[in-house]
Design a protein around this motif. Structure first.
Motif, PDB file in Angstrom:
ATOM      1  N   SER A 178       0.828  -1.215   0.000  1.00 19.54           N
ATOM      2  CA  SER A 178       0.000   0.000   0.000  1.00 19.54           C
ATOM      3  C   SER A 178       0.860   1.261   0.000  1.00 19.54           C
ATOM      4  CB  SER A 178      -0.932   0.007   1.201  1.00 19.54           C
ATOM      5  OG  SER A 178      -1.858  -1.039   1.100  1.00 19.54           O
ATOM      6  N   ILE A 179       1.961   1.233   0.726  1.00 15.43           N
ATOM      7  CA  ILE A 179       2.888   2.364   0.711  1.00 15.43           C
ATOM      8  C   ILE A 179       3.544   2.487  -0.665  1.00 15.43           C
ATOM      9  CG2 ILE A 179       5.042   3.261   1.684  1.00 15.43           C
ATOM     10  CD1 ILE A 179       4.205   1.915   4.324  1.00 15.43           C
ATOM     11  N   TRP A 180       3.887   1.351  -1.256  1.00 14.49           N
ATOM     12  CA  TRP A 180       4.497   1.344  -2.581  1.00 14.49           C
ATOM     13  C   TRP A 180       3.538   1.907  -3.621  1.00 14.49           C
ATOM     14  CZ3 TRP A 180       3.242  -1.472  -7.022  1.00 14.49           C
ATOM     15  CH2 TRP A 180       4.194  -1.426  -8.042  1.00 14.49           C
ATOM     16  N   VAL A 181       2.247   1.583  -3.506  1.00 12.49           N
ATOM     17  CA  VAL A 181       1.233   2.097  -4.430  1.00 12.49           C
ATOM     18  C   VAL A 181       1.205   3.625  -4.380  1.00 12.49           C
ATOM     19  CG1 VAL A 181      -1.276   2.274  -4.704  1.00 12.49           C
ATOM     20  CG2 VAL A 181      -0.213   0.040  -4.542  1.00 12.49           C
ATOM     21  N   GLN A 182       1.236   4.183  -3.177  1.00 18.96           N
ATOM     22  CA  GLN A 182       1.250   5.641  -3.046  1.00 18.96           C
ATOM     23  C   GLN A 182       2.496   6.231  -3.696  1.00 18.96           C
ATOM     24  OE1 GLN A 182       0.532   7.060   0.937  1.00 18.96           O
ATOM     25  NE2 GLN A 182      -0.832   5.340   1.365  1.00 18.96           N
ATOM     26  N   MET A 183       3.624   5.580  -3.490  1.00 23.34           N
ATOM     27  CA  MET A 183       4.877   6.068  -4.051  1.00 23.34           C
ATOM     28  C   MET A 183       4.850   6.039  -5.578  1.00 23.34           C
ATOM     29  SD  MET A 183       8.674   4.461  -3.756  1.00 23.34           S
ATOM     30  CE  MET A 183       8.175   3.105  -4.784  1.00 23.34           C
ATOM     31  N   VAL A 184       4.294   4.998  -6.155  1.00 23.46           N
ATOM     32  CA  VAL A 184       4.233   4.888  -7.610  1.00 23.46           C
ATOM     33  C   VAL A 184       3.310   5.952  -8.198  1.00 23.46           C
ATOM     34  CG1 VAL A 184       3.435   3.391  -9.484  1.00 23.46           C
ATOM     35  CG2 VAL A 184       4.881   2.470  -7.691  1.00 23.46           C
ATOM     36  N   ILE A 185       2.186   6.220  -7.526  1.00 20.20           N
ATOM     37  CA  ILE A 185       1.263   7.258  -8.015  1.00 20.20           C
ATOM     38  C   ILE A 185       1.920   8.629  -7.945  1.00 20.20           C
ATOM     39  CG2 ILE A 185      -0.918   8.424  -7.544  1.00 20.20           C
ATOM     40  CD1 ILE A 185      -2.069   5.721  -6.759  1.00 20.20           C
ATOM     41  N   VAL A 186       2.608   8.916  -6.858  1.00 14.24           N
ATOM     42  CA  VAL A 186       3.293  10.214  -6.721  1.00 14.24           C
ATOM     43  C   VAL A 186       4.382  10.346  -7.778  1.00 14.24           C
ATOM     44  CG1 VAL A 186       4.831  11.532  -5.219  1.00 14.24           C
ATOM     45  CG2 VAL A 186       2.753  10.541  -4.300  1.00 14.24           C
ATOM     46  N   THR A 187       5.133   9.292  -8.024  1.00 13.25           N
ATOM     47  CA  THR A 187       6.168   9.325  -9.046  1.00 13.25           C
ATOM     48  C   THR A 187       5.560   9.544 -10.425  1.00 13.25           C
ATOM     49  OG1 THR A 187       7.513   7.835  -7.708  1.00 13.25           O
ATOM     50  CG2 THR A 187       8.123   8.058 -10.017  1.00 13.25           C
ATOM     51  N   SER A 188       4.439   8.896 -10.689  1.00  9.05           N
ATOM     52  CA  SER A 188       3.774   9.056 -11.988  1.00  9.05           C
ATOM     53  C   SER A 188       3.281  10.486 -12.183  1.00  9.05           C
ATOM     54  CB  SER A 188       2.599   8.090 -12.101  1.00  9.05           C
ATOM     55  OG  SER A 188       3.030   6.768 -12.020  1.00  9.05           O
ATOM     56  N   ILE A 189       2.733  11.071 -11.131  1.00  4.02           N
ATOM     57  CA  ILE A 189       2.284  12.465 -11.219  1.00  4.02           C
ATOM     58  C   ILE A 189       3.478  13.380 -11.504  1.00  4.02           C
ATOM     59  CG2 ILE A 189       1.331  14.391  -9.885  1.00  4.02           C
ATOM     60  CD1 ILE A 189      -0.419  12.305  -8.438  1.00  4.02           C
ATOM     61  N   GLY A 190       4.587  13.146 -10.809  1.00  6.47           N
ATOM     62  CA  GLY A 190       5.777  13.968 -11.008  1.00  6.47           C
ATOM     63  C   GLY A 190       6.367  13.835 -12.399  1.00  6.47           C
ATOM     64  N   VAL A 191       6.393  12.618 -12.921  1.00  6.84           N
ATOM     65  CA  VAL A 191       6.952  12.406 -14.257  1.00  6.84           C
ATOM     66  C   VAL A 191       6.052  13.027 -15.321  1.00  6.84           C
ATOM     67  CG1 VAL A 191       7.474  10.624 -15.971  1.00  6.84           C
ATOM     68  CG2 VAL A 191       8.294  10.375 -13.634  1.00  6.84           C
ATOM     69  N   ALA A 192       4.734  12.862 -15.176  1.00 10.09           N
ATOM     70  CA  ALA A 192       3.813  13.453 -16.150  1.00 10.09           C
ATOM     71  C   ALA A 192       3.881  14.977 -16.098  1.00 10.09           C
ATOM     72  CB  ALA A 192       2.386  12.979 -15.885  1.00 10.09           C
ATOM     73  N   ALA A 193       4.004  15.537 -14.902  1.00 11.28           N
ATOM     74  CA  ALA A 193       4.093  16.993 -14.775  1.00 11.28           C
ATOM     75  C   ALA A 193       5.411  17.517 -15.338  1.00 11.28           C
ATOM     76  CB  ALA A 193       3.940  17.410 -13.321  1.00 11.28           C
ATOM     77  N   SER A 194       6.484  16.764 -15.157  1.00  5.78           N
ATOM     78  CA  SER A 194       7.784  17.236 -15.639  1.00  5.78           C
ATOM     79  C   SER A 194       7.924  17.114 -17.146  1.00  5.78           C
ATOM     80  CB  SER A 194       8.911  16.468 -14.951  1.00  5.78           C
ATOM     81  OG  SER A 194       8.913  15.114 -15.379  1.00  5.78           O
ATOM     82  N   ALA A 195       6.976  16.447 -17.796  1.00  7.03           N
ATOM     83  CA  ALA A 195       7.020  16.373 -19.260  1.00  7.03           C
ATOM     84  C   ALA A 195       6.714  17.726 -19.882  1.00  7.03           C
ATOM     85  CB  ALA A 195       6.029  15.326 -19.758  1.00  7.03           C
TER      86      ALA A 195
END
Length: 158
Positions: free
Chosen positions: A8-25
């Motif tokens: 569950s902690i890993w799921v949160q981390m993956v979502i946050v990373t995905s948001i950051g990568v999409a925003a940094s595009a």
């Protein structure tokens, strides 16, 4: 249980990373980080955000709340009727509809927490973990598509 809580902690981390990568595009590093932190904060307080967006909470919308803060008015007392009040309330209705649209795409990070299960010795339900993983997959897929198109439309210097 320990592994399920970490998933569950890993799921949160993956979502946050995905948001950051999409925003940094599309955005620069500091702005993308600010957007990602904003998504995290709004995701943890999504319930309150939805209450403000739907008009359930006391004090009105964002502009009316700002007016009440500046003028030090109570949230229970109504504003005096007039042109200014109707203008503030109409702007609040527009902002509340935007907030409600944003709330529909925000991840509810408080729903991913399985800490209470592990802390009190209860079994973390497997279907809850699978639901979190499915939600994570949906966010990652959606943000990958959004990030792809944002990166595709960006001008790159040659």
């Amino acid at each position: 249980n320990y592994t399920k809580a970490y998933i569950s902690i890993w799921v949160q981390m993956v979502i946050v990373t995905s948001i950051g990568v999409a925003a940094s595009a599309l955005l620069s590093g500091p702005v993308a980080m600010l957007l990602t932190v904003s998504f995290i904060l709004l995701g943890f307080f999504r319930g309150f955000f939805v209450e403000v967006a739907t008009g359930v909470s006391y004090g009105g919308g964002p502009i009316e709340s700002l007016l009440r803060l500046v003028t030090q008015r109570n949230v229970m007392s109504p504003l005096e009727p007039g042109t200014g009040t109707s203008l503030i309330q109409s702007v609040d209705k527009m902002l509340e509809s935007l907030m409600l649209s944003l709330a529909q795409v925000l991840p509810d990070f408080s729903a991913f927490s399985t800490v209470d299960f592990a802390a009190y010795g209860f079994n973390v339900p497997t279907d809850r973990v699978l639901q979190d993983l499915t939600t994570c997959l949906a966010y990652v897929a959606g943000l990958a598509v959004v990030g792809y198109f944002l990166l595709r439309t960006r001008e790159v210097a040659r």
